[in-house]
Design a protein around this motif. Structure first.
Motif, PDB file in Angstrom:
ATOM      1  N   ALA A 148     -56.414  53.045  21.246  1.00 15.28           N
ATOM      2  CA  ALA A 148     -57.310  53.158  22.114  1.00 15.28           C
ATOM      3  C   ALA A 148     -57.944  54.603  21.458  1.00 15.28           C
ATOM      4  N   VAL A 149     -57.391  55.887  21.630  1.00 13.85           N
ATOM      5  CA  VAL A 149     -57.255  56.351  20.431  1.00 13.85           C
ATOM      6  C   VAL A 149     -58.295  56.307  19.228  1.00 13.85           C
ATOM      7  N   ALA A 150     -57.402  55.832  18.556  1.00 13.30           N
ATOM      8  CA  ALA A 150     -58.196  55.344  17.699  1.00 13.30           C
ATOM      9  C   ALA A 150     -59.874  54.681  17.671  1.00 13.30           C
ATOM     10  N   VAL A 151     -59.210  53.959  18.168  1.00  8.28           N
ATOM     11  CA  VAL A 151     -60.781  52.461  18.552  1.00  8.28           C
ATOM     12  C   VAL A 151     -62.214  53.702  19.231  1.00  8.28           C
ATOM     13  N   GLY A 152     -60.866  54.593  20.472  1.00  5.30           N
ATOM     14  CA  GLY A 152     -62.167  56.004  20.337  1.00  5.30           C
ATOM     15  C   GLY A 152     -63.202  56.499  19.794  1.00  5.30           C
ATOM     16  N   ALA A 153     -62.674  56.784  19.270  1.00  8.49           N
ATOM     17  CA  ALA A 153     -62.224  57.568  18.193  1.00  8.49           C
ATOM     18  C   ALA A 153     -63.729  56.879  16.831  1.00  8.49           C
ATOM     19  N   GLN A 154     -63.477  56.186  16.774  1.00  9.61           N
ATOM     20  CA  GLN A 154     -64.901  55.594  15.548  1.00  9.61           C
ATOM     21  C   GLN A 154     -66.030  55.646  16.217  1.00  9.61           C
ATOM     22  N   GLY A 155     -66.483  55.872  17.310  1.00 15.40           N
ATOM     23  CA  GLY A 155     -67.371  55.188  17.796  1.00 15.40           C
ATOM     24  C   GLY A 155     -68.321  54.214  17.646  1.00 15.40           C
ATOM     25  N   ALA A 156     -69.469  53.912  17.762  1.00 17.82           N
ATOM     26  CA  ALA A 156     -70.156  53.536  17.918  1.00 17.82           C
ATOM     27  C   ALA A 156     -70.624  52.495  15.679  1.00 17.82           C
ATOM     28  N   VAL A 157     -70.788  52.163  15.759  1.00 14.33           N
ATOM     29  CA  VAL A 157     -71.157  52.552  13.936  1.00 14.33           C
ATOM     30  C   VAL A 157     -72.379  51.776  13.464  1.00 14.33           C
ATOM     31  N   ALA A 158     -73.892  52.589  13.793  1.00 18.94           N
ATOM     32  CA  ALA A 158     -75.038  51.511  13.096  1.00 18.94           C
ATOM     33  C   ALA A 158     -75.142  50.714  11.769  1.00 18.94           C
ATOM     34  N   ALA A 159     -75.308  50.088  11.898  1.00 16.28           N
ATOM     35  CA  ALA A 159     -75.959  49.358  10.183  1.00 16.28           C
ATOM     36  C   ALA A 159     -76.882  49.715   9.598  1.00 16.28           C
ATOM     37  N   LEU A 160     -77.852  50.525  10.184  1.00 20.10           N
ATOM     38  CA  LEU A 160     -79.692  50.473   9.607  1.00 20.10           C
ATOM     39  C   LEU A 160     -78.977  52.142   9.010  1.00 20.10           C
ATOM     40  N   ALA A 161     -78.936  52.181   7.638  1.00 20.46           N
ATOM     41  CA  ALA A 161     -79.408  53.455   7.740  1.00 20.46           C
ATOM     42  C   ALA A 161     -80.355  54.242   7.873  1.00 20.46           C
ATOM     43  N   VAL A 162     -80.523  55.938   7.194  1.00 19.89           N
ATOM     44  CA  VAL A 162     -81.751  56.560   7.054  1.00 19.89           C
ATOM     45  C   VAL A 162     -82.008  55.473   5.583  1.00 19.89           C
ATOM     46  N   GLY A 163     -83.882  55.659   6.018  1.00 13.23           N
ATOM     47  CA  GLY A 163     -84.535  55.022   5.271  1.00 13.23           C
ATOM     48  C   GLY A 163     -84.942  53.632   5.189  1.00 13.23           C
ATOM     49  N   ALA A 164     -83.778  52.575   6.001  1.00 16.27           N
ATOM     50  CA  ALA A 164     -83.859  51.298   5.984  1.00 16.27           C
ATOM     51  C   ALA A 164     -85.143  50.772   7.109  1.00 16.27           C
TER      52      ALA A 164
END
Length: 178
Positions: free
Chosen positions: A13-29
């Motif tokens: 649970a800590v590992a999942v929480g530490a990852q947070g959300a991950v956005a696929a759209l990068a700067v410049g997209a």
């Protein structure tokens, strides 16, 4: 044995929480354009991203669910700083997978009628890659600053709402100074 299982689950649970959300759209997209239904100060309307971008940068922030503690706190914080966003030339739009009927009340109560919230259907959720993996039918907490060109200028993706308003405001202020 049971104690080691509990420890393993806690670490996971800590590992999942530490990852947070991950956005696929990068700067410049290129930000996907969309049209959806939204609400502002309790009134529904049709919202099109490309129309909003004609006025300047857009802070498009995705949140998991209306009227949950973190989402309500984040909306109130955006509302408290809306004049700062306006001074920087930006429009704030909150997005969730909630039906627009739920967002009508949220736009009045938590957003204080100061900015629009809109319903993110499956195509929008997919296009911005904000599906909350652990809770299907909800979005993760990702804030995008989109330049008037339609390109992603800044991304803040973290399930903890703290920091989204401050970081997106700093990004739009930096854009204005360029």
């Amino acid at each position: 044995m049971m104690k080691s299982v509990k420890i393993a689950l806690a670490l996971a649970a800590v590992a999942v929480g530490a990852q947070g959300a991950v956005a696929a759209l990068a700067v410049g997209a290129k930000a996907p354009d969309f049209t959806t239904r939204g609400a502002l100060a309790g009134k529904t309307f049709t919202l099109t991203l490309s129309h909003q971008l004609k006025r300047g940068p857009v802070v498009l922030y995705f949140f998991p669910k209306a009227f949950t503690p973190g989402c309500s706190a984040e909306a109130r914080e955006f509302a408290e700083h809306i004049e700062d966003f306006k001074k920087a030339g930006a429009t704030v739009i909150g997005m969730s997978a909630d039906p627009v009927d739920d967002l009508v009340a949220f736009s009045t109560k938590e957003c204080a009628g100061k900015f629009a919230v809109a319903s993110a259907g499956p195509n929008i959720v997919s296009g911005y890659d904000v599906a909350l993996k652990m809770r299907p039918g909800m979005t993760d907490r990702t804030s995008y600053v989109i330049a008037p060109t339609g390109r992603i200028a800044f991304v803040h993706s973290e399930m903890n709402y703290a920091g989204h308003v401050k970081s997106t405001l700093a990004a739009v202020e930096a854009m204005k100074q360029k």
